[in-house]
Design an enzyme around this catalytic site. Structure first.
Site, PDB file in Angstrom:
ATOM      1  N   ASP A  17      -4.374   0.934  -5.009  1.00 25.60           N
ATOM      2  CA  ASP A  17      -4.552  -0.523  -5.056  1.00 25.60           C
ATOM      3  C   ASP A  17      -3.511  -1.288  -4.225  1.00 25.60           C
ATOM      4  OD1 ASP A  17      -5.761   0.826  -7.231  1.00 25.60           O
ATOM      5  OD2 ASP A  17      -5.829  -0.996  -8.445  1.00 25.60           O
ATOM      6  N   GLU A  48      -8.657  -4.113  -4.574  1.00 23.67           N
ATOM      7  CA  GLU A  48      -9.007  -5.067  -5.630  1.00 23.67           C
ATOM      8  C   GLU A  48      -7.901  -6.084  -5.959  1.00 23.67           C
ATOM      9  OE1 GLU A  48      -9.448  -4.093  -9.668  1.00 23.67           O
ATOM     10  OE2 GLU A  48      -7.421  -3.318  -9.806  1.00 23.67           O
ATOM     11  N   ASN A  49      -6.663  -5.821  -5.535  1.00 25.82           N
ATOM     12  CA  ASN A  49      -5.562  -6.756  -5.821  1.00 25.82           C
ATOM     13  C   ASN A  49      -4.959  -7.362  -4.558  1.00 25.82           C
ATOM     14  OD1 ASN A  49      -5.010  -4.168  -7.913  1.00 25.82           O
ATOM     15  ND2 ASN A  49      -5.199  -6.174  -8.874  1.00 25.82           N
ATOM     16  N   HIS A  77     -11.138  -6.329 -10.779  1.00 26.02           N
ATOM     17  CA  HIS A  77     -10.842  -7.645 -10.176  1.00 26.02           C
ATOM     18  C   HIS A  77     -11.874  -8.084  -9.139  1.00 26.02           C
ATOM     19  CE1 HIS A  77      -7.052  -8.390 -12.167  1.00 26.02           C
ATOM     20  NE2 HIS A  77      -6.718  -7.134 -11.962  1.00 26.02           N
ATOM     21  N   HIS A 161     -12.206   3.900 -10.999  1.00 27.12           N
ATOM     22  CA  HIS A 161     -11.254   2.844 -11.353  1.00 27.12           C
ATOM     23  C   HIS A 161     -11.260   2.692 -12.873  1.00 27.12           C
ATOM     24  CE1 HIS A 161      -8.841  -0.544  -9.945  1.00 27.12           C
ATOM     25  NE2 HIS A 161      -9.272  -1.179 -11.011  1.00 27.12           N
ATOM     26  N   HIS A 186      -6.366   1.931 -10.523  1.00 23.66           N
ATOM     27  CA  HIS A 186      -6.260   0.870 -11.529  1.00 23.66           C
ATOM     28  C   HIS A 186      -4.932   0.796 -12.271  1.00 23.66           C
ATOM     29  CE1 HIS A 186      -7.333  -2.102 -14.587  1.00 23.66           C
ATOM     30  NE2 HIS A 186      -7.031  -1.240 -15.536  1.00 23.66           N
ATOM     31  N   HIS A 188      -1.993   1.604 -11.195  1.00 14.88           N
ATOM     32  CA  HIS A 188      -0.930   1.289 -10.230  1.00 14.88           C
ATOM     33  C   HIS A 188       0.267   2.224 -10.330  1.00 14.88           C
ATOM     34  CE1 HIS A 188      -2.351  -3.161  -9.531  1.00 14.88           C
ATOM     35  NE2 HIS A 188      -3.352  -2.300  -9.566  1.00 14.88           N
TER      36      HIS A 188
HETATM   37 FE   LIG Z   1      -7.991  -2.658 -11.790  1.00 11.88          FE
HETATM   38 FE   LIG Z   2      -5.462  -2.725  -9.508  1.00 12.56          FE
END
Ligand SMILES: [Fe+2]
Ligand SMILES: [Fe+2]
Length: 272
Positions: A17, A48-49, A77, A161, A186, A188
């Site tokens: 991510d 996604e981030n 996200h 994820h 997800h 991290h």
């Molecule tokens: Fe996530």
């Molecule tokens: Fe994430």
């Protein structure tokens, strides 16, 4: 390869991510070097981030493609940036979790060719444990989509994820022998359990994060600590310090689609 021998293995880089500007800067600064060092043929990144720590925008997605990402995957996200819905319908190198109900914008899997013309299928899935969405079963969706992709290529990589290690490990063994690799995203935080499963599928529970590591999973730590101490809502803010690129390099046999090797990578980025 330049020496007359035909290469039959390809190296696929999967990136954890990408979080906010520090993550984007680290990717920009390090991706070309990583691709060279590991002779990477294909790049899959979870984005996604990427926009301010939550969601993705069209502008940033285009930047990642320019930098050399072949496929971008997403996660919970997915709907955080409004402009992405329209872009998801237009751009087939960007995928959202495939187990969203029919009628959601975009697509959950895609097939793209590497620079040397090898087709790679990528599927994005979202776990159901501790997730806020009402979604379809990721296990059954994976099985259905793999049948579709296999008509075109046996090289298939899944971004699962999900929050819990158990859901990711379970779907890993479930998919063993059906796909080339399944990587978790997800949390991290990179896990140290990378391995080749018995039937030849590469696996890791979580790739980690491409973003600022002096943080609580990418967010400024003081604010998160205050939230734990007071149980009051706080405005999150992406941290800045110690940005790194985390991921894995998977060595896949182009003919069989089986993985031979999976290596974790963690690279630190220093602003000039
Ligand atoms: Fe996530
Ligand atoms: Fe994430």
């Amino acid at each position: 390869m330049g020496n007359g021998y035909k290469k039959i293995n390809m190296n696929i880089l999967c990136i954890g991510d990408i979080v906010g500007k520090p993550g984007r800067r680290a990717l920009e600064g390090l991706l070309a070097g990583i691709k060279k060092e590991y002779q990477i043929d294909f790049v899959i990144a979870n984005a996604e981030n990427a926009a301010g720590g939550s969601g993705l925008s069209e502008r940033i997605a285009k930047q990642f493609f320019r930098l050399g990402c072949d496929i971008l995957t997403m996660g919970d996200h997915i709907w955080d940036q409004k402009d992405l819905e329209e872009y998801l319908d237009k751009e087939d190198r960007l995928i959202r979790p495939a187990n969203f109900p029919e009628g959601s914008p975009g697509r959950g899997w895609s097939i793209k060719e590497s620079a040397s013309g090898v087709k790679v299928g990528v599927i994005n899935l979202l776990g159901r444990v501790f997730m806020k969405y009402q979604i379809l079963c990721p296990f059954l969706e994976l099985e259905k989509i793999v049948q579709q992709i296999r008509k075109e290529t046996s090289i298939i990589v899944v971004d699962m994820h999900a929050e819990t290690t158990s859901e990711k490990i379970a779907i890993g063994y479930f998919s063993d022998g059906k796909i080339s690799a399944i990587v978790g995203t997800h949390t991290h935080i990179q896990t140290a359990d990378e391995k080749i499963l018995p039937q030849g599928t590469a696996y890791i529970t979580d790739l980690g994060m491409t973003g600022p590591y002096d943080s609580v999973i990418g967010q400024e730590k003081e604010r998160i600590i205050r939230r734990y101490l007071t149980s009051m809502p706080v405005k999150f803010s992406v941290a800045k310090e110690n940005s790194q690129v985390h991921g894995v390099v998977i060595d896949v046999n182009e003919k069989t689609g089986r993985a031979r090797k999976i290596r974790r990578i963690q690279k630190s980025f220093k602003e000039e």
